[in-house]
Design a protein around this motif. Sequence first.
Motif, short mmCIF file in Angstrom:
data_model
loop_
_atom_site.label_atom_id
_atom_site.label_comp_id
_atom_site.label_asym_id
_atom_site.label_seq_id
_atom_site.Cartn_x
_atom_site.Cartn_y
_atom_site.Cartn_z
N LYS A 160 6.23 -6.89 11.83
CA LYS A 160 5.83 -5.74 12.63
C LYS A 160 4.48 -5.90 13.36
CE LYS A 160 5.13 -0.81 12.38
NZ LYS A 160 4.60 0.32 11.63
N GLY B 47 7.93 10.64 0.02
CA GLY B 47 7.81 9.44 0.86
C GLY B 47 6.39 8.93 0.94
N THR C 254 1.49 4.15 0.79
CA THR C 254 0.34 4.94 1.23
C THR C 254 -0.36 5.58 0.03
OG1 THR C 254 1.38 5.44 3.34
CG2 THR C 254 -0.35 6.93 2.61
N TYR D 12 3.24 -6.13 7.57
CA TYR D 12 2.87 -4.76 7.20
C TYR D 12 1.38 -4.61 6.89
CZ TYR D 12 7.86 -3.80 6.94
OH TYR D 12 9.18 -3.64 7.23
N HIS E 5 13.94 4.32 4.24
CA HIS E 5 13.19 3.80 3.08
C HIS E 5 13.65 2.42 2.67
CE1 HIS E 5 11.56 7.78 2.59
NE2 HIS E 5 12.77 8.29 2.51
N LEU F 12 8.83 -2.75 -1.52
CA LEU F 12 7.52 -2.16 -1.21
C LEU F 12 6.40 -2.82 -2.02
CD1 LEU F 12 8.15 1.65 -0.74
CD2 LEU F 12 8.18 -0.19 0.94
O1 XDX Z 1 3.66 4.53 4.02
C1 XDX Z 1 4.33 3.92 3.15
O2 XDX Z 1 4.06 4.03 1.97
C2 XDX Z 1 5.46 2.98 3.59
C3 XDX Z 1 6.73 3.24 2.78
O3 XDX Z 1 7.22 4.52 3.00
P1 XDX Z 1 8.34 5.20 2.05
O4 XDX Z 1 7.83 5.26 0.64
O5 XDX Z 1 9.59 4.39 2.18
O6 XDX Z 1 8.52 6.60 2.63
O7 XDX Z 1 5.70 3.11 5.00
C4 XDX Z 1 4.87 2.58 5.99
O8 XDX Z 1 3.91 1.64 5.76
C5 XDX Z 1 4.05 0.48 6.56
C6 XDX Z 1 2.91 -0.50 6.22
O9 XDX Z 1 1.69 -0.09 6.71
C7 XDX Z 1 4.09 0.86 8.02
O10 XDX Z 1 4.32 -0.31 8.78
C8 XDX Z 1 5.19 1.87 8.29
O11 XDX Z 1 5.06 2.30 9.62
C9 XDX Z 1 5.08 3.07 7.38
O12 XDX Z 1 6.24 3.88 7.56
#
Ligand code: XDX
Length: 341
Positions: free
Chosen positions: A120, A186, A190, A232, A263, A269
Amino acid sequence: MTINVRDLGVVDAAEWFRHRSYDYTQFSIEGLGRKKAEQNLTVDAVLPGRNVADTIGGIVDEIHAVNQRSEREAGVPLVDRILVVDADSPDGTARVAREHGAEVFSENELMSHYGGAHGKGDAMWRALSVASGDLVMYMDTDTKDFRDELVWGVLGPILTVPQVRYVKAAYRRPFKAGEKLEEDGGGRVTELSAKPLFNLFYPELAGFVQPLAGEFVADRELFSSIPFMTGYAVETNVMIDVLNKVGLAAMAQVDLGTRQNRHQPLRDLSRMSYAVLRAVARRMREDGRLDLSRDKRVPPSLNQFSDYLHAVATPDGLKLNEYVEELVERPPIRDVVKNYR
Ligand SMILES: O=C(O)[C@@H](COP(=O)(O)O)OC1O[C@H](CO)[C@@H](O)[C@H](O)[C@H]1O
Ligand SMILES: O=c1ccn([C@@H]2O[C@H](COP(=O)(O)OP(=O)(O)O)[C@@H](O)[C@H]2O)c(=O)[nH]1
């Protein structure tokens, strides 16, 4: 002697949060169209996509619909170019995006002298080589419940508050598994990686509700002057590098309601989390806050390749999966594209 506020643990994240958090309802398509026209600015929307044939068409349509309203009320479109950067997706993402009127690029064909694209962040960086707008707005393309405010919300502060140069989306994130919906389930990386890491090491950034959101905008000059990490790690490095470059007061966030993304399984993850951690560790090392020469036990995992051992329990017993995680840092695009303008 200069005292680093970070060393004292004194930061203005709370104050920043009060002054630089907005709600999309404070703005309107018409008002923003007029602001854009007044300032004679152009906006590119950059949409990285991998296997998003089911969602990309609706998102591009929504951008066109926003443009129609803005043209009608303010005489200019809000988004001048829609650039989809496709990961050569086998599911037909490029075809769908083209049919809906987007400009489509293969991530592997942009900046191809750097070899094949690495995920990405690389797609987002390579897109800068063909972007031309004064403002560049990134947008994830796996959003299921895309609404028009996801197009124009982040433009609010950057078009109306002179000091603001970078705006990040904020929203609630439902977690959907089959028919089951958990309202704020979600954003797992993060909540469990990015926010704790920022609290500890970059506390200025602790006021961001969605620091990893893929929806954010800045002037192209700013994006072209910072490195982009691949995969990521990109959102994490961009947050830190923008902070270091322009300071917290030039950053803002906008509440856009909710966003439902596709997801990945928790197990995948784990590696995403590792990318976030490595991005933070790299910057700390550069800031002189992580001295590898002093601690010989620290593995050489901060470099390009890093083994990631992932121990998991499966129906067939315990397994140790080994991945080689690659994290490359692309240089500021203006330093490597001839006559970048
Ligand atoms: O924010 C997060 O924890 C992850 C995983 O989201 P979910 O637990 O699947 O809702 O999603 C993202 O993080 C990525 C890494 O920075 C970004 O590239 C994605 O845009 C973002 O949706
Ligand atoms: O190699 C990649 C991986 C992801 N994406 C895009 O990045 C966004 C978020 O990625 P993903 O869905 O994998 O992350 P999640 O939303 O699950 O955190 C989506 O628009 C993807 O299409 C991309 O362009 N190239």
